[in-house]
Design a protein around this motif. Structure first.
Motif, PDB file in Angstrom:
ATOM      1  N   TRP A  10       0.896  -1.157   0.000  1.00 58.72           N
ATOM      2  CA  TRP A  10       0.000   0.000   0.000  1.00 58.72           C
ATOM      3  C   TRP A  10       0.928   1.198   0.000  1.00 58.72           C
ATOM      4  CZ3 TRP A  10      -3.798   1.776   4.398  1.00 58.72           C
ATOM      5  CH2 TRP A  10      -4.796   2.596   3.843  1.00 58.72           C
ATOM      6  N   ASN A  11       0.968   1.895  -1.112  1.00 54.56           N
ATOM      7  CA  ASN A  11       2.065   2.810  -1.378  1.00 54.56           C
ATOM      8  C   ASN A  11       1.622   4.278  -1.358  1.00 54.56           C
ATOM      9  OD1 ASN A  11       4.539   3.854  -2.255  1.00 54.56           O
ATOM     10  ND2 ASN A  11       4.015   3.538  -4.413  1.00 54.56           N
ATOM     11  N   PHE A  12       2.095   5.013  -0.360  1.00 55.75           N
ATOM     12  CA  PHE A  12       1.830   6.445  -0.246  1.00 55.75           C
ATOM     13  C   PHE A  12       3.037   7.278  -0.675  1.00 55.75           C
ATOM     14  CE2 PHE A  12      -1.147   4.426   2.593  1.00 55.75           C
ATOM     15  CZ  PHE A  12      -2.293   5.193   2.521  1.00 55.75           C
ATOM     16  N   SER A  13       4.054   6.642  -1.201  1.00 52.41           N
ATOM     17  CA  SER A  13       5.347   7.302  -1.397  1.00 52.41           C
ATOM     18  C   SER A  13       5.525   7.980  -2.754  1.00 52.41           C
ATOM     19  CB  SER A  13       6.466   6.277  -1.239  1.00 52.41           C
ATOM     20  OG  SER A  13       6.499   5.401  -2.353  1.00 52.41           O
ATOM     21  N   HIS A  14       4.635   7.695  -3.719  1.00 54.72           N
ATOM     22  CA  HIS A  14       4.758   8.209  -5.099  1.00 54.72           C
ATOM     23  C   HIS A  14       5.889   7.527  -5.871  1.00 54.72           C
ATOM     24  CE1 HIS A  14       2.399  12.233  -4.461  1.00 54.72           C
ATOM     25  NE2 HIS A  14       1.862  11.218  -3.825  1.00 54.72           N
ATOM     26  N   TYR A  15       6.528   6.532  -5.297  1.00 61.24           N
ATOM     27  CA  TYR A  15       7.539   5.753  -6.016  1.00 61.24           C
ATOM     28  C   TYR A  15       6.816   4.704  -6.858  1.00 61.24           C
ATOM     29  CZ  TYR A  15      11.660   2.812  -6.826  1.00 61.24           C
ATOM     30  OH  TYR A  15      12.674   2.090  -7.403  1.00 61.24           O
ATOM     31  N   ASP A  16       7.252   4.539  -8.106  1.00 60.46           N
ATOM     32  CA  ASP A  16       6.608   3.590  -9.016  1.00 60.46           C
ATOM     33  C   ASP A  16       7.178   2.183  -8.787  1.00 60.46           C
ATOM     34  OD1 ASP A  16       5.380   2.208 -11.024  1.00 60.46           O
ATOM     35  OD2 ASP A  16       5.952   3.596 -12.630  1.00 60.46           O
ATOM     36  N   ILE A  17       6.524   1.441  -7.906  1.00 62.41           N
ATOM     37  CA  ILE A  17       7.013   0.125  -7.502  1.00 62.41           C
ATOM     38  C   ILE A  17       6.976  -0.875  -8.650  1.00 62.41           C
ATOM     39  CG2 ILE A  17       6.543  -1.871  -6.011  1.00 62.41           C
ATOM     40  CD1 ILE A  17       5.596   0.135  -3.883  1.00 62.41           C
ATOM     41  N   THR A  18       5.884  -0.899  -9.401  1.00 61.03           N
ATOM     42  CA  THR A  18       5.733  -1.918 -10.449  1.00 61.03           C
ATOM     43  C   THR A  18       6.686  -1.688 -11.620  1.00 61.03           C
ATOM     44  OG1 THR A  18       3.877  -0.638 -11.373  1.00 61.03           O
ATOM     45  CG2 THR A  18       3.341  -2.470  -9.902  1.00 61.03           C
ATOM     46  N   ARG A  19       7.224  -0.514 -11.718  1.00 62.25           N
ATOM     47  CA  ARG A  19       8.211  -0.275 -12.771  1.00 62.25           C
ATOM     48  C   ARG A  19       9.476  -1.093 -12.497  1.00 62.25           C
ATOM     49  NH1 ARG A  19       9.896   5.730 -15.026  1.00 62.25           N
ATOM     50  NH2 ARG A  19      11.118   5.017 -16.811  1.00 62.25           N
ATOM     51  N   LYS A  20       9.771  -1.308 -11.231  1.00 62.93           N
ATOM     52  CA  LYS A  20      10.952  -2.090 -10.864  1.00 62.93           C
ATOM     53  C   LYS A  20      10.604  -3.550 -10.632  1.00 62.93           C
ATOM     54  CE  LYS A  20      15.081  -2.097  -8.054  1.00 62.93           C
ATOM     55  NZ  LYS A  20      15.920  -1.399  -7.065  1.00 62.93           N
ATOM     56  N   TYR A  21       9.455  -3.787  -9.994  1.00 64.15           N
ATOM     57  CA  TYR A  21       9.035  -5.154  -9.690  1.00 64.15           C
ATOM     58  C   TYR A  21       7.644  -5.379 -10.283  1.00 64.15           C
ATOM     59  CZ  TYR A  21      12.928  -5.152  -6.382  1.00 64.15           C
ATOM     60  OH  TYR A  21      14.181  -5.088  -5.812  1.00 64.15           O
ATOM     61  N   SER A  22       7.620  -5.921 -11.492  1.00 60.89           N
ATOM     62  CA  SER A  22       6.365  -6.037 -12.232  1.00 60.89           C
ATOM     63  C   SER A  22       5.392  -7.028 -11.612  1.00 60.89           C
ATOM     64  CB  SER A  22       6.649  -6.441 -13.692  1.00 60.89           C
ATOM     65  OG  SER A  22       7.328  -7.686 -13.743  1.00 60.89           O
ATOM     66  N   ASP A  23       5.890  -7.943 -10.763  1.00 58.65           N
ATOM     67  CA  ASP A  23       5.004  -8.930 -10.153  1.00 58.65           C
ATOM     68  C   ASP A  23       4.444  -8.468  -8.815  1.00 58.65           C
ATOM     69  OD1 ASP A  23       7.490  -9.049  -8.920  1.00 58.65           O
ATOM     70  OD2 ASP A  23       7.322 -11.191  -8.458  1.00 58.65           O
ATOM     71  N   ALA A  24       4.781  -7.250  -8.403  1.00 58.31           N
ATOM     72  CA  ALA A  24       4.267  -6.729  -7.129  1.00 58.31           C
ATOM     73  C   ALA A  24       2.796  -6.348  -7.270  1.00 58.31           C
ATOM     74  CB  ALA A  24       5.081  -5.520  -6.687  1.00 58.31           C
ATOM     75  N   VAL A  25       2.051  -6.539  -6.198  1.00 63.10           N
ATOM     76  CA  VAL A  25       0.651  -6.110  -6.126  1.00 63.10           C
ATOM     77  C   VAL A  25       0.646  -4.790  -5.360  1.00 63.10           C
ATOM     78  CG1 VAL A  25      -1.655  -6.668  -5.293  1.00 63.10           C
ATOM     79  CG2 VAL A  25      -0.159  -8.492  -6.132  1.00 63.10           C
ATOM     80  N   VAL A  26       0.244  -3.727  -6.029  1.00 64.25           N
ATOM     81  CA  VAL A  26       0.396  -2.393  -5.457  1.00 64.25           C
ATOM     82  C   VAL A  26      -0.903  -1.613  -5.544  1.00 64.25           C
ATOM     83  CG1 VAL A  26       1.706  -0.226  -5.542  1.00 64.25           C
ATOM     84  CG2 VAL A  26       2.811  -2.379  -6.212  1.00 64.25           C
ATOM     85  N   GLU A  27      -1.247  -0.953  -4.467  1.00 67.60           N
ATOM     86  CA  GLU A  27      -2.317   0.028  -4.467  1.00 67.60           C
ATOM     87  C   GLU A  27      -1.674   1.366  -4.123  1.00 67.60           C
ATOM     88  OE1 GLU A  27      -6.150   1.284  -5.212  1.00 67.60           O
ATOM     89  OE2 GLU A  27      -5.342  -0.750  -5.446  1.00 67.60           O
TER      90      GLU A  27
END
Length: 203
Positions: free
Chosen positions: A167-184
């Motif tokens: 659950w990402n409040f950081s504005h960092y694009d997690i899925t750009r680095k880890y495409s298999d991550a589940v991110v909201e």
């Protein structure tokens, strides 16, 4: 699917109706509450098998419980909070995680002045304990309430520990680095600008 985005609203409104001891509701009345059409309600619920009866409508409690299962709120996922600043503290102190499918089991911060202070019903832990804690406790989700420029090393550490849900409040694009991550992702600034746009286009 857009229906998935609507399911939490269904659940919230049905929970309120259940608390008011409303036993059943028609698709027309549920549509009015949801601000959609009755056909949209039927179409949404038919995606998961349909739960109404002709001439009866929907059992409020049964439909609420079915949506609860679909959302996975019964699974007892365990979450950790990274960042005990103002926003992270507000989440830990005021959000009812248990009602939303999660148990908040730990909070970490790199600020030595915050370590040891109470947050919710926990004590803030130093980030140096993160790896040991995650190896000793099942951790399904990480809630990121840290600045964007501080995320990457923490994210890499969490990912190496097997955490794939954020659950990402950081504005960092997690899925750009880890495409298999589940991110909201939560972008409060985007939401406020959207509100601004709606206000600007009222007429």
């Amino acid at each position: 699917m857009s229906v998935i985005r609507r399911l939490p609203r269904y659940y919230r409104f049905l929970s309120e109706l259940d608390e008011q001891h409303v036993e059943r509701i028609s698709s027309t009345n549920l549509a009015q509450i949801m601000n959609v059409t009755a056909s949209q309600v039927r179409q949404d619920l038919n995606c998961f098998g349909g739960f109404g009866q002709q001439g009866y409508g929907y059992s409020v409690r049964q439909l609420k419980e079915e949506i609860k299962k679909i959302l996975g709120l019964n699974n007892g996922y365990q979450a950790i909070l990274i960042g005990a600043g103002n926003f992270g503290s507000a989440l830990a102190n005021h959000l009812s995680f248990e009602k939303l499918g999660f148990e908040l089991i730990a909070c970490f911060d790199r600020d030595e002045n915050k370590v040891g202070l109470p947050i919710g019903d926990m004590t803030i832990r130093p980030d140096s304990e993160l790896e040991e804690f995650c190896r000793d406790h099942r951790t399904d989700t990480a809630i990121l309430c840290i600045p964007k420029d501080a995320v990457e090393p923490v994210l890499d550490q969490l990912y190496s520990l097997g955490i794939r849900s954020f659950w990402n409040f950081s504005h960092y694009d997690i899925t750009r680095k880890y495409s298999d991550a589940v991110v909201e992702n939560v972008h409060l600034s985007d939401m406020l600008m959207t509100l601004c746009y709606k206000m600007n286009n009222l007429n």
